[in-house]
Design a protein around this motif. Sequence first.
Motif, PDB file in Angstrom:
ATOM      1  N   VAL A 222      69.020  25.960  -3.123  1.00 37.16           N
ATOM      2  CA  VAL A 222      68.863  27.068  -4.075  1.00 37.16           C
ATOM      3  C   VAL A 222      69.092  28.406  -3.364  1.00 37.16           C
ATOM      4  CG1 VAL A 222      67.161  28.276  -5.522  1.00 37.16           C
ATOM      5  CG2 VAL A 222      67.430  25.784  -5.706  1.00 37.16           C
ATOM      6  N   THR A 235      71.358  28.622  -9.376  1.00 39.07           N
ATOM      7  CA  THR A 235      71.063  27.320  -8.772  1.00 39.07           C
ATOM      8  C   THR A 235      69.643  26.855  -9.106  1.00 39.07           C
ATOM      9  OG1 THR A 235      70.775  28.531  -6.715  1.00 39.07           O
ATOM     10  CG2 THR A 235      72.756  27.244  -6.907  1.00 39.07           C
ATOM     11  N   LEU A 236      68.738  27.816  -9.274  1.00 37.90           N
ATOM     12  CA  LEU A 236      67.380  27.480  -9.700  1.00 37.90           C
ATOM     13  C   LEU A 236      67.423  26.786 -11.066  1.00 37.90           C
ATOM     14  CD1 LEU A 236      64.280  27.830  -9.232  1.00 37.90           C
ATOM     15  CD2 LEU A 236      64.460  29.958 -10.521  1.00 37.90           C
ATOM     16  N   ALA A 239      68.519  23.285 -10.592  1.00 38.38           N
ATOM     17  CA  ALA A 239      67.427  22.470 -10.025  1.00 38.38           C
ATOM     18  C   ALA A 239      66.470  22.051 -11.136  1.00 38.38           C
ATOM     19  CB  ALA A 239      66.692  23.264  -8.946  1.00 38.38           C
ATOM     20  N   ALA A 246      64.124  22.096  -4.514  1.00 38.22           N
ATOM     21  CA  ALA A 246      64.923  23.213  -3.991  1.00 38.22           C
ATOM     22  C   ALA A 246      64.872  23.263  -2.468  1.00 38.22           C
ATOM     23  CB  ALA A 246      64.375  24.526  -4.549  1.00 38.22           C
TER      24      ALA A 246
END
Length: 279
Positions: A222, A235-236, A239, A246
């Motif tokens: 992340v 990217t969070l 996830a 992460a």
Amino acid sequence: MTETTETYDLHCHSTASDGSLTPTELVARAKEMGVTTLALTDHDTLAGQQEAKHAALSNAMTFINGIEVSTVWENKSFHIVGLNINLEHSELNSGIKKLQALREQRVKKIALKLEQQSIAGSYDAVIKATKGGVVTRTHFADYLLAQNQVSTKQEAFSRYLGQGKPAFVATIWADLCDAIAWINHAGGVAVVAHPLQYKMTESWMRRFLLAFKELGGSGIEVVTGRSHNAEINRTLHYAEKYGLAASVGSDFHTPNDSSIELGRLLPLPKNITPIWELF
Ligand code: AMP
Ligand code: MN
Ligand code: MN
Ligand code: MN
């Protein structure tokens, strides 16, 4: 309550692959930069692990065994970081041995292609430069730079070494499924390295992450050394959406690249499971 400030860096390279510092020098630099937990993740090799672990112990740092495995999924290559792996595991070791053999064959092919571009001497130079470590395209980029064939490393990739360029050699790396299995069977967790570097469309990303999770993947980076806030948020979101933990890692290779430093990472958002909870 005592506040602890842990600094994690779970992705970096040493002279065992394409980093410019020895494992001992790398750990010393990480310590200087305030890293408290470090994973060394060289490309397709575990050769630097013992030295790094030893150096980390003498520096009172926590060391996590790691690797960055070159894989392929649907004809596209992806880097998968394996963390907290058992270094002795035979399936993992025989898997990466095959990747090392593929790399040795590729070195000759890349050198030949460069010769066809009237650039001689790269084979001997990269073999000498790696001193027995794993050879990567970074070593060829260094040679092109030293020979003044290019003026930046980036240019070495955009003119010669990158996909579709004259010295690019398509390589069938480990199957994504196999690489995840090696890592899991070695007691580790598999993490998608630098997910935004593959330039995937949203639909590719979705299919890839679904497959990765389905095959037993556990996490996604992340926060990387290059991440901006908007990229961390993106990217969070992946996830959370795909149920991945992460990870954070600089992907440090050399002190000569002033834009990336060990442990110099934006904070991991609080509302996500960090990968180290799975160790
Ligand atoms: P290889 O695994 O041998 O194909 O080499 C890949 C390595 O080359 C990556 O891990 C990076 O360190 C480096 N690399 C790839 N693309 C670039 C780029 N555009 N600029 C600088 N380094 C790159
Ligand atoms: Mn690299
Ligand atoms: Mn990578
Ligand atoms: Mn890397």
